[in-house]
Design an enzyme around this catalytic site. Sequence first.
Site, PDB file in Angstrom:
ATOM      1  N   GLU A   1      -3.405   7.582  -3.996  1.00 54.98           N
ATOM      2  CA  GLU A   1      -3.489   6.359  -3.151  1.00 54.98           C
ATOM      3  C   GLU A   1      -3.237   5.232  -4.173  1.00 54.98           C
ATOM      4  O   GLU A   1      -4.157   5.070  -5.168  1.00 54.98           O
ATOM      5  CB  GLU A   1      -4.830   6.200  -2.380  1.00 54.98           C
ATOM      6  CG  GLU A   1      -4.739   5.051  -1.321  1.00 54.98           C
ATOM      7  CD  GLU A   1      -6.191   5.142  -0.642  1.00 54.98           C
ATOM      8  OE1 GLU A   1      -7.119   4.994  -1.427  1.00 54.98           O
ATOM      9  OE2 GLU A   1      -6.043   4.820   0.717  1.00 54.98           O
TER      10      GLU A   1
ATOM     11  N   TYR B   1       0.911  -1.271   0.208  1.00 57.49           N
ATOM     12  CA  TYR B   1       0.058   0.003   0.081  1.00 57.49           C
ATOM     13  C   TYR B   1       0.783   1.071  -0.099  1.00 57.49           C
ATOM     14  O   TYR B   1       1.818   1.388   0.816  1.00 57.49           O
ATOM     15  CB  TYR B   1      -0.833   0.044   0.969  1.00 57.49           C
ATOM     16  CG  TYR B   1      -1.778   1.471   1.531  1.00 57.49           C
ATOM     17  CD1 TYR B   1      -2.951   1.539   0.839  1.00 57.49           C
ATOM     18  CD2 TYR B   1      -0.995   2.449   2.031  1.00 57.49           C
ATOM     19  CE1 TYR B   1      -3.711   2.735   0.920  1.00 57.49           C
ATOM     20  CE2 TYR B   1      -1.620   3.698   2.173  1.00 57.49           C
ATOM     21  CZ  TYR B   1      -3.040   3.633   1.621  1.00 57.49           C
ATOM     22  OH  TYR B   1      -3.832   4.862   1.783  1.00 57.49           O
TER      23      TYR B   1
END
Length: 398
Positions: free
Chosen positions: A206, A118
């Site tokens: 993101e 991530y």
Amino acid sequence: MNLHEYQGKEILNSFGVRIQRGIVASNQKDAVDAAKQLTTETGTSWYVVKAQIHAGGRGKGGGVKLAKSLEEVETISNDIIGMMLKTPQTPAEGKLVNQVLIAEDVYYPGDSEPEEYYMSVLLNRATGRNMIMYSTEGGMDIEAVAEETPHLIFTEEIDPTMGLLPFQARKIAFNLGLSGGAFKEMVKFVSALYTAYVKSDSSLFEINPVLKTSDDKILAVDAKVTLDENALFRHKDYAELRDLREENPIEVEAKAAGLNYVDLDGNVGCMVNGAGLAMGTMDLIKQAGGDPANFLDVGGTADAQRVETAFGIILKDPNVKAILVNIFGGIVRCDRVAQGVVDAYKNMGDKINVPIICRLQGTNAKEAKELIDNSGMEIISATEFQEAADKVQEVLAS
Ligand code: GDP
Ligand code: MN
């Protein structure tokens, strides 16, 4: 301004960030053509068909599917285009899928250990600095990771005068457990990603997941990109990336009319001049036990035309049960605004089907109140801020 995955990836790619390649399509035929072109360019024979909507969690909702042939690309695209995709981030009824991204399959068949990380870049408002947030626990629900295992999420703050320093990029690669070729690739990936964030004037990147393939390539498989609207004047070419189909239609209309409008959940419509007063008004409505239905700043020129447009926009929200007009007359005299309110009320006739409470304060406030009280219209006037909020509560209770 939010972007679709395919648009975000194009921006990343333009700054040298490695991405999962893909081509967007809005019908079955284009989807198959896209798949063929990807095969020519990358040699891939498996594809992922990915719904393009402004919401995450698409995989879980059935909006991301693997296709192992052109026939499967065709049938899966047909299923996904036009579907109402429901994910934890969409409204309950889901969101209509207008386009799919046909992407190369980057999870090599037989690859037992694709690693998913991530990574996001965003502003830390507490320190006023950009930061890179990252974790080994990618691919899945990062909110759950933050909740259950917060120690697995790392942050790296960036000094605005120095930019991302090489040691910081290496630290990130190290914390992600990488070595050898993958380590070097990650350092390149992080540096390019941060450059892209700054140069595109974004407010959020993101990337979940960032993928490490078994041959040590690091690439962005997903991309959520939010551009800072206030910087769009520096990026004329990004303006066309706006997809109005994804935005609240009332907010789109308000924007076109030059009004600052944000839709909210309550039942008291607000019409205010100036963003600060608008916030103060919303607070007061709350304190009096009500709930604002919107934020609306009509700006400096609250003439009849503008007031009418604003009433029309507020009334499109079926939850609105009362409207509070709270205007401070500085340069614009209150009596002119009052005239605007009265004229708008007249013009709109029975389109106005909720009580209106009007508080005008400032230059010529007294004349304004008289004008409203003598207009014969069902407008409730108020002088004090608190009085206005209380009157809103009274009409809601009756
Ligand atoms: P999201 O669910 O909206 O976050 O969409 P993502 O783009 O992150 O895709 C969801 C999931 O699909 C990813 O976490 C991957 O596990 C999977 N996925 C994405 N691309 C590929 C691919 O090329 N091959 C395979 N097999 N799975 C993929
Ligand atoms: Mn994702």
